[in-house]
Motif scaffolding. Structure first.
Motif, mmCIF file in Angstrom:
data_model
loop_
_atom_site.group_PDB
_atom_site.id
_atom_site.type_symbol
_atom_site.label_atom_id
_atom_site.label_comp_id
_atom_site.label_asym_id
_atom_site.label_seq_id
_atom_site.Cartn_x
_atom_site.Cartn_y
_atom_site.Cartn_z
ATOM 1 N N ILE A 13 43.955 45.206 46.192
ATOM 2 C CA ILE A 13 45.174 45.776 45.609
ATOM 3 C C ILE A 13 44.819 46.944 44.684
ATOM 4 O O ILE A 13 43.944 46.820 43.825
ATOM 5 C CB ILE A 13 45.940 44.706 44.801
ATOM 6 N N LEU A 14 45.503 48.053 44.871
ATOM 7 C CA LEU A 14 45.360 49.199 43.976
ATOM 8 C C LEU A 14 46.486 49.132 42.955
ATOM 9 O O LEU A 14 47.661 49.094 43.308
ATOM 10 C CB LEU A 14 45.448 50.507 44.766
ATOM 11 N N GLU A 15 46.117 49.130 41.662
ATOM 12 C CA GLU A 15 47.117 49.187 40.598
ATOM 13 C C GLU A 15 46.894 50.470 39.807
ATOM 14 O O GLU A 15 45.765 50.794 39.420
ATOM 15 C CB GLU A 15 47.024 47.980 39.659
ATOM 16 N N ILE A 16 47.965 51.199 39.552
ATOM 17 C CA ILE A 16 47.880 52.471 38.832
ATOM 18 C C ILE A 16 48.580 52.305 37.489
ATOM 19 O O ILE A 16 49.738 51.891 37.421
ATOM 20 C CB ILE A 16 48.537 53.601 39.648
ATOM 21 N N GLY A 17 47.858 52.617 36.413
ATOM 22 C CA GLY A 17 48.415 52.461 35.079
ATOM 23 C C GLY A 17 48.613 51.008 34.701
ATOM 24 O O GLY A 17 49.735 50.575 34.403
ATOM 25 N N PRO A 18 47.541 50.192 34.680
ATOM 26 C CA PRO A 18 47.676 48.753 34.410
ATOM 27 C C PRO A 18 48.048 48.416 32.976
ATOM 28 O O PRO A 18 48.481 47.291 32.707
ATOM 29 C CB PRO A 18 46.284 48.212 34.759
ATOM 30 N N GLY A 19 47.846 49.364 32.058
ATOM 31 C CA GLY A 19 48.165 49.072 30.656
ATOM 32 C C GLY A 19 47.324 47.944 30.117
ATOM 33 O O GLY A 19 46.094 47.930 30.273
ATOM 34 N N THR B 134 48.508 43.040 36.080
ATOM 35 C CA THR B 134 47.162 42.877 36.650
ATOM 36 C C THR B 134 46.811 41.410 36.849
ATOM 37 O O THR B 134 46.252 41.023 37.891
ATOM 38 C CB THR B 134 46.106 43.529 35.731
ATOM 39 N N LYS B 135 47.151 40.589 35.866
ATOM 40 C CA LYS B 135 46.819 39.158 35.927
ATOM 41 C C LYS B 135 47.476 38.498 37.141
ATOM 42 O O LYS B 135 46.830 37.738 37.882
ATOM 43 C CB LYS B 135 47.260 38.453 34.647
ATOM 44 N N LYS B 136 48.746 38.808 37.365
ATOM 45 C CA LYS B 136 49.465 38.222 38.496
ATOM 46 C C LYS B 136 48.916 38.734 39.825
ATOM 47 O O LYS B 136 48.872 37.992 40.820
ATOM 48 C CB LYS B 136 50.957 38.528 38.386
ATOM 49 N N LEU B 137 48.479 39.991 39.849
ATOM 50 C CA LEU B 137 47.900 40.555 41.069
ATOM 51 C C LEU B 137 46.567 39.886 41.391
ATOM 52 O O LEU B 137 46.258 39.615 42.556
ATOM 53 C CB LEU B 137 47.713 42.065 40.913
ATOM 54 N N LEU B 138 45.783 39.619 40.363
ATOM 55 C CA LEU B 138 44.495 38.938 40.551
ATOM 56 C C LEU B 138 44.703 37.515 41.074
ATOM 57 O O LEU B 138 43.910 37.005 41.868
ATOM 58 C CB LEU B 138 43.715 38.911 39.244
ATOM 59 N N GLU B 139 45.774 36.871 40.616
ATOM 60 C CA GLU B 139 46.069 35.518 41.084
ATOM 61 C C GLU B 139 46.466 35.518 42.562
ATOM 62 O O GLU B 139 46.188 34.568 43.296
ATOM 63 C CB GLU B 139 47.209 34.915 40.252
ATOM 64 N N ALA B 140 47.097 36.619 43.010
ATOM 65 C CA ALA B 140 47.646 36.654 44.369
ATOM 66 C C ALA B 140 46.676 37.200 45.411
ATOM 67 O O ALA B 140 46.691 36.763 46.567
ATOM 68 C CB ALA B 140 48.926 37.499 44.387
ATOM 69 N N GLY B 141 45.820 38.165 45.039
ATOM 70 C CA GLY B 141 44.982 38.851 46.011
ATOM 71 C C GLY B 141 43.499 38.575 45.857
ATOM 72 O O GLY B 141 43.071 37.744 45.055
ATOM 73 N N LYS B 142 42.713 39.319 46.638
ATOM 74 C CA LYS B 142 41.257 39.145 46.643
ATOM 75 C C LYS B 142 40.601 39.945 45.533
ATOM 76 O O LYS B 142 39.671 39.479 44.859
ATOM 77 C CB LYS B 142 40.704 39.582 48.001
ATOM 78 N N GLU B 143 41.075 41.187 45.332
ATOM 79 C CA GLU B 143 40.465 42.087 44.359
ATOM 80 C C GLU B 143 41.512 43.078 43.873
ATOM 81 O O GLU B 143 42.413 43.460 44.623
ATOM 82 C CB GLU B 143 39.293 42.855 45.007
ATOM 83 N N VAL B 144 41.411 43.492 42.603
ATOM 84 C CA VAL B 144 42.292 44.510 42.049
ATOM 85 C C VAL B 144 41.454 45.698 41.591
ATOM 86 O O VAL B 144 40.478 45.541 40.850
ATOM 87 C CB VAL B 144 43.128 43.982 40.861
#
Length: 342
Positions: free
Chosen positions: A54-60, A65-75
């Protein structure tokens, strides 16, 4: 005052908003999502797979980010602010997520993006248009992008022919991707709150990508949307438009004549330039430019242009009502007649 009550002044709220000791600056487009239910909803609608990068832009500070890490393989998180980078590293240090988080510090518009499967982002709104096209023209394919935009920009992306907000941005984006509106997001879901409401949009790149000359297509749409509610016949009679097209026409003829003379082949110009205008507004011409060609001046070329519009039945049509397929057809008619826009 004797005998009266002493009025206590309320402390003034600080100009910057804080989370975890970090101040956020509106001037830099830093508006952090604070509503956990909204974060969950965005992640759910993104349709993330456990194998996704997952690509996240402007994670602050990392709420999404935390929820994306829980859902995918890598952020892979791209962040410009060094303070936010340190906060991300501090927040996930010592957790099971740390080795699955890669932080790239830098300007996303100037950064070479790695391969990814899906992009989920709450972006600074001032980079909305250039970032959208940077993603659409990314050299490796990805499944979709789910992005938070300023609401009006989002509605321009999804607008259809006849809609008030239908514009060059709508046609350009929808040529390269399927675009759908997912969520309306009120300003109070952010810290600090922005001045306007937002929307979450899903963008799915078309596969295969359309075989069009990006620079030619964009130049053509710029002309068509000079005044989107005027007839195309009126737009293409304007002096500035005809002079530009005639100059392109003569330049192309000269290049082809030169190539024919040197190689003996009817070779054409390589028009496949990958650059493209990114502005999202309809850059209308100044009133001084909105004049028709004088009678007798370039009359032969003007007639050539008008004949193309008449052939396709476009002379009385307006860009605000035309579909993507109609734009593509009209451009093909112009190019077939040797008239180019780049």
């Amino acid at each position: 005052m004797a005998g009266g009550k002493i009025r206590k002044e309320k402390p003034k709220a600080p100009s910057n908003h804080y989370q975890g000791g970090i101040s956020f600056h509106k001037s830099k487009g830093q508006h952090i999502l604070k509503n956990p239910l909204l974060v969950d909803s965005i992640v759910q609608k993104a349709g993330i797979k456990s194998t996704d990068v997952i690509l996240e832009i402007g994670p602050g500070t990392g709420n999404l980010t935390k929820k994306l890490l829980e859902a995918g393989k890598e952020v892979i998180a791209v962040e410009l602010d060094s303070r936010m980078v340190l906060e991300l590293q501090r927040r996930f240090q010592g957790t099971p997520y740390f080795n699955r988080l890669k932080v790239i510090q830098g300007d996303v518009l100037k950064t070479e993006l790695p391969r990814f499967d899906i992009c989920v982002a709450n972006i600074p709104y001032e980079i909305s248009s250039p970032l959208t096209f940077k993603l659409l023209f990314h050299p490796t394919s990805f499944r979709c992008a789910v992005i938070m935009y300023q609401r009006e920009f989002a509605m321009r992306l999804v607008a259809q022919p006849g809609d008030n907000l239908y514009c060059r941005l709508s046609v350009n984006t929808q040529l390269y991707a399927r675009v759908s509106h997912l969520l309306k997001v009120g300003k109070n879901n952010f810290r600090p709150p922005p001045k306007v409401d937002s929307s979450v949009v899903r963008i799915e790149p078309r596969k295969p990508q359309p075989q069009v000359n990006k620079k030619e297509w964009d130049g053509f749409l710029r002309v068509c949307f000079i005044r989107k509610n005027k007839t195309l016949g009126s737009i293409f009679r304007q002096k500035s438009v005809l002079l530009m097209l005639e100059k392109n026409f003569k330049t192309l003829q000269a290049v082809r004549a030169s190539l024919n003379g040197s190689t003996g082949e009817a070779a054409g110009m390589d028009l496949d330039d990958q650059s493209m205008g990114m502005e999202d507004d309809d850059n209308e011409m100044d009133d001084d430019d909105d004049v028709e060609m004088d009678e007798g001046q370039g009359e032969e070329f003007k007639e050539k242009v008008m004949n193309v519009l008449k052939e396709g039945g476009f002379e009385e049509k307006r860009s605000s009502k035309l579909s993507q397929q109609e734009f593509l057809y009209l451009l093909s008619l112009f190019n077939k007649s040797g008239i180019h826009f780049s």
